[in-house]
Design an enzyme around this catalytic site. Structure first.
Site, PDB file in Angstrom:
ATOM      1  N   GLN A 247      -4.600  -1.412   9.581  1.00  0.00           N
ATOM      2  CA  GLN A 247      -4.550  -2.777   9.045  1.00  0.00           C
ATOM      3  C   GLN A 247      -5.162  -3.769  10.032  1.00  0.00           C
ATOM      4  O   GLN A 247      -4.826  -3.776  11.219  1.00  0.00           O
ATOM      5  CB  GLN A 247      -3.089  -3.153   8.725  1.00  0.00           C
ATOM      6  CG  GLN A 247      -2.915  -4.499   8.059  1.00  0.00           C
ATOM      7  CD  GLN A 247      -3.511  -4.581   6.644  1.00  0.00           C
ATOM      8  OE1 GLN A 247      -3.619  -3.566   5.943  1.00  0.00           O
ATOM      9  NE2 GLN A 247      -3.902  -5.770   6.230  1.00  0.00           N
TER      10      GLN A 247
ATOM     11  N   ASP B 298     -11.243   2.939   3.918  1.00  0.00           N
ATOM     12  CA  ASP B 298     -11.484   1.485   3.945  1.00  0.00           C
ATOM     13  C   ASP B 298     -12.988   1.183   3.922  1.00  0.00           C
ATOM     14  O   ASP B 298     -13.381   0.033   3.690  1.00  0.00           O
ATOM     15  CB  ASP B 298     -10.916   0.899   5.252  1.00  0.00           C
ATOM     16  CG  ASP B 298      -9.751  -0.041   5.009  1.00  0.00           C
ATOM     17  OD1 ASP B 298      -9.660  -0.600   3.903  1.00  0.00           O
ATOM     18  OD2 ASP B 298      -8.946  -0.213   5.943  1.00  0.00           O
TER      19      ASP B 298
ATOM     20  N   LYS C  10       0.844  -1.204   0.000  1.00  0.00           N
ATOM     21  CA  LYS C  10       0.000   0.000   0.000  1.00  0.00           C
ATOM     22  C   LYS C  10       0.880   1.257   0.000  1.00  0.00           C
ATOM     23  O   LYS C  10       0.646   2.199  -0.754  1.00  0.00           O
ATOM     24  CB  LYS C  10      -0.925  -0.009   1.222  1.00  0.00           C
ATOM     25  CG  LYS C  10      -2.017  -1.075   1.114  1.00  0.00           C
ATOM     26  CD  LYS C  10      -2.741  -1.360   2.424  1.00  0.00           C
ATOM     27  CE  LYS C  10      -3.681  -2.551   2.246  1.00  0.00           C
ATOM     28  NZ  LYS C  10      -4.380  -2.979   3.453  1.00  0.00           N
TER      29      LYS C  10
HETATM   30  N1  GUN Z   1      -6.951  -6.826   6.312  1.00  0.00           N
HETATM   31  C1  GUN Z   1      -7.298  -7.601   5.255  1.00  0.00           C
HETATM   32  N2  GUN Z   1      -7.901  -6.866   4.286  1.00  0.00           N
HETATM   33  C2  GUN Z   1      -7.943  -5.597   4.757  1.00  0.00           C
HETATM   34  C3  GUN Z   1      -8.441  -4.370   4.211  1.00  0.00           C
HETATM   35  O1  GUN Z   1      -9.001  -4.296   3.108  1.00  0.00           O
HETATM   36  N3  GUN Z   1      -8.279  -3.266   5.001  1.00  0.00           N
HETATM   37  C4  GUN Z   1      -7.697  -3.330   6.237  1.00  0.00           C
HETATM   38  N4  GUN Z   1      -7.608  -2.211   6.927  1.00  0.00           N
HETATM   39  N5  GUN Z   1      -7.229  -4.447   6.763  1.00  0.00           N
HETATM   40  C5  GUN Z   1      -7.349  -5.564   6.024  1.00  0.00           C
END
Ligand code: GUN
Length: 296
Positions: free
Chosen positions: A97, A120, A53
């Protein structure tokens, strides 16, 4: 029949090119979209997603604010960081995350993110708006899957969609989106307590496998001509690989590809789309914050 391969990698590259152009035109107005990425601990899969990311942010000319904290960070410390990020005008998107360590109340953390920065789409306000069909940030994996299906001209209206997995991140929001206008699919959600997964899957025009378990979807469960989207990312030991592992999805790819009409690979399918839609939401957030039209 051999399935068409739905390459998320290729579509992600196309979208990233358009986003890059939008970012450079924003820069002419003195606006640089910024994404704050918060990671607790050093789980290898989460660390690898987070690095992806942050790297993508920089590739697109955006700013990334990296907060890699110890797994022992307290609830109060994390809430204090969220409040600093909410107040920082250079931060247009906040991503925490998941999963978070056991001692953290994840819902409380997500509820403290300013919904205007909730790229998100996990805040209850964002989820509520999504359910009501109102404009909001869509969660990145479901959003990426919708873009992939659209690009492949897969007919959704009236289609029988079977989703395997009911997580808050993928299965649940995707079901809620696909049943709505403008998609209009008939949606079934299967999960660990479903009695006979194969009975449901064999009826499906479109299968979305988001169970997080290899070999969840085998060839005898798939109707010939179905479209198969594999969201799974499972690490399995592979000593011939320098990393000691390789990634496989939830679907038996080689066998299913012989009878499906279209299938996403792992890696190179849904994964790159998730990161791209996160960038999309962050650029959209920057545009909204500065009253600039979002061209995509
Ligand atoms: N963990 C697995 N997929 C995601 C996601 O799309 N966003 C976040 N913040 N954590 C994750």
């Amino acid at each position: 029949m051999t399935a068409a391969v739905l390459s998320g990698k290729t579509l992600a590259q196309e979208l990233r090119q358009s986003l890059k152009e939008t970012v450079s035109s924003l820069a002419q107005n003195g606006v640089v979209p910024g994404l704050a990425v918060v990671l607790l601990g050093d789980d290898p899969a989460s660390s690898s997603y987070v690095l992806g990311k942050e790297r993508t942010c920089r590739e697109l000319g955006m700013r990334s604010f990296d907060h890699h904290l110890s797994a022992a960070t307290s609830q109060a410390e994390l809430l204090s960081l969220i409040s600093q990020l909410n107040a920082n005008p250079d931060v247009h998107g906040i991503l925490v995350q998941l999963p978070l360590p056991q001692h953290i109340n994840a819902q409380e953390i997500l509820q403290n993110i300013n919904p205007d920065k909730d790229v998100d789409g996990f805040h209850p306000v964002s989820v509520g708006k999504m359910v009501l069909g109102e404009e909001t940030f869509l969660p990145c994996t479901p959003f990426g899957i919708l873009k992939l299906l659209e690009k492949a001209h897969v007919t959704l209206s009236g289609a029988e969609v079977v989703i395997v997995g009911r997580s808050n991140i993928v299965g649940k929001p995707l079901a809620l989106l696909l049943m709505q206008q403008p998609y209009n699919a008939t949606v079934t959600v299967c999960h660990t307590k479903t009695k006979d997964l194969a009975v449901h899957l064999r009826r499906a025009d479109i299968i979305i496998a988001a169970a997080g378990r290899p070999h969840t979807v085998t060839a005898e469960m798939v109707k010939p001509g179905a479209c198969v989207i594999d969201v799974g990312v499972n690490r399995i030991e592979d000593l011939t690989n320098p990393k000691g592992f390789r990634l496989i999805g939830d679907v038996d790819y080689d066998e299913v590809a012989l009878l499906a009409s279209a299938i996403t690979p792992v890696p190179g399918g849904v994964g790159p789309m998730t990161i791209t839609m996160l960038m999309y939401n962050t650029v959209l957030s920057a545009c909204r914050r500065h009253g600039i039209a979002f061209p995509l």
